[in-house]
Design an enzyme around this catalytic site. Structure first.
Site, PDB file in Angstrom:
ATOM      1  N   GLY A  68       0.819  -1.191   0.000  1.00 50.97           N
ATOM      2  CA  GLY A  68       0.000   0.000   0.000  1.00 50.97           C
ATOM      3  C   GLY A  68       0.860   1.251   0.000  1.00 50.97           C
ATOM      4  N   GLY A 117       0.473  -5.158   0.677  1.00 53.76           N
ATOM      5  CA  GLY A 117      -0.733  -5.158  -0.143  1.00 53.76           C
ATOM      6  C   GLY A 117      -0.570  -5.876  -1.462  1.00 53.76           C
ATOM      7  N   GLU A 140       5.689  -5.536   7.736  1.00 52.65           N
ATOM      8  CA  GLU A 140       4.951  -4.503   8.470  1.00 52.65           C
ATOM      9  C   GLU A 140       5.501  -4.184   9.852  1.00 52.65           C
ATOM     10  OE1 GLU A 140       2.355  -5.901   5.213  1.00 52.65           O
ATOM     11  OE2 GLU A 140       3.589  -6.917   6.714  1.00 52.65           O
ATOM     12  N   ASP A 148      -1.368  -7.583   7.223  1.00 55.54           N
ATOM     13  CA  ASP A 148      -2.813  -7.477   6.988  1.00 55.54           C
ATOM     14  C   ASP A 148      -3.125  -8.075   5.625  1.00 55.54           C
ATOM     15  OD1 ASP A 148      -1.588  -5.417   5.494  1.00 55.54           O
ATOM     16  OD2 ASP A 148      -3.286  -4.056   5.757  1.00 55.54           O
TER      17      ASP A 148
END
Length: 358
Positions: A68, A117, A140, A148
């Site tokens: 992301g 992502g 992360e 995630d």
């Protein structure tokens, strides 16, 4: 904006609908408009009989997707308290679930860098192809966040404690280890991907794969399984670090150093999320948990600070708060799993996951 400037390019050639992430200067980092465009295109192609297979690729030579747009997350936290990021994640996680249950073959070319992502839009697909250039990671914890996009679901399914190792250290792996961990299905040499794409225009994916699949370069994780499985099976991050430091193996010492450099809060939350993921059941339930965790991270200090240190100022010296594992309490961890202040994400399980109406 010209068609070539569109951050997501779409085209139908023969039986194949191709999605190309098209931000090569940003390593195809995902934005909210890109997520929406992918979702809209998948909806249209589901009902288009001409499209038999969907293929995801990345523009440029460096990779599929670096994750992301975390710079945008940093700016959103500073300017707006994270509301835009929460809205982005809501749509992104819905897309991840959509890909996992898409009724047509969804083929991801996981060539080059695939992180965060980028894993979410590829590793939930029907056919996941890696190459000798693949560098896959969920990094992360190094920016004060938690894996995630369904990452805790995928990593919890990896053999032994390999998923725990990858989630906590954020270390990248190549094709062989991606296959070993269940994050990919097939190895195809990068130079053969254009020919595979051409073949898919005329035939079904399972009819052409055998002509392109090869043997992946050897991975490195199996040689370290003994100390990885022993250390990362511990119940706490502190005990994991102690076991790594006590193993006497250089690679284990490096893993310990990676943990001690990461956000202490993120490490403890990540371990709790991974340990709890199998008991939640389907991917949708895990994504719901990840949404709670992600939203909580927006109001915690480490996410903005981690992005600042790694991406904005690039001083690589984040000031984590709390600064040590010993200072992170059980209550600190539990807060991340509480329902978000806004509307929680609730996904129904089905071919086209939708949010449960209130």
């Amino acid at each position: 904006m010209t068609a070539s400037d569109d951050p997501v390019l779409t085209e139908v050639t023969g039986r194949t609908g191709r999605l190309t992430l098209n931000r090569p200067r940003a390593l195809n980092a995902l934005t909210h408009p890109m997520v929406r465009r992918i979702a809209e295109t998948l909806d249209a192609w589901e009902h288009d009989p001409a499209v038999r297979t969907v293929v995801l690729t990345g523009a440029g030579a460096r990779g599929l997707c670096a994750g992301g747009d975390i710079r945008a997350v940093h700016d959103d936290i500073r300017a707006g308290g994270g509301a835009a990021s929460a809205a982005f994640w809501r749509d992104e996680y819905r897309l991840n679930a959509r890909i996992a249950r898409y009724p047509k073959p969804y083929v991801a070319f996981m060539d080059g860098i695939v992180m965060g992502g980028g894993v979410g839009v590829s590793a939930h697909g029907t056919v996941r192809i890696v190459t000798e250039r693949t560098r896959l990671a969920m990094p992360e914890t190094g920016i004060g966040f938690v894996p995630d996009v369904g990452g805790t679901h995928l990593l919890a399914l990896a053999p032994g404690e390999l998923g725990t190792y990858l989630a906590l250290t954020g270390q990248p792996v190549g094709a062989g280890d991606a296959l070993r961990c269940g994050l990919a299905d097939h190895f195809v040499p990068a130079g053969r991907l254009p020919d595979l794409l051409t073949a898919l225009a005329g035939r079904d994916v399972h009819d052409v794969l055998a002509d392109f699949v090869g043997e992946a370069p050897p991975g490195r994780l199996d040689a370290h399984r003994a100390w990885i499985d022993h250390a990362f099976a511990a119940d706490t991050v502190e005990e994991i670090v102690d076991r790594l430091l006590g193993s006497g193996r250089p690679a284990a010492q490096e893993a310990a150093a990676a943990l001690l450099a990461a956000s202490p809060t993120s490490l403890k939350v990540t371990l709790a999320a991974l340990r709890g993921a199998p008991g939640l059941g389907p991917l949708e339930a895990v994504l719901e948990q990840e949404y709670r965790v992600s939203c909580a991270a927006l109001s915690a200090p480490d996410l903005a600070e981690g992005i600042r240190a790694q991406v904005i100022d690039k001083d690589r010296t984040p000031r984590w708060s709390p600064a040590s594992l010993a200072e992170v309490t059980d209550d600190d961890v539990a807060r991340f799993f509480a329902p978000p202040a806004g509307r929680p994400l609730r996904l129904a399980t089905g071919a086209a996951p939708q949010e449960v109406p209130w």
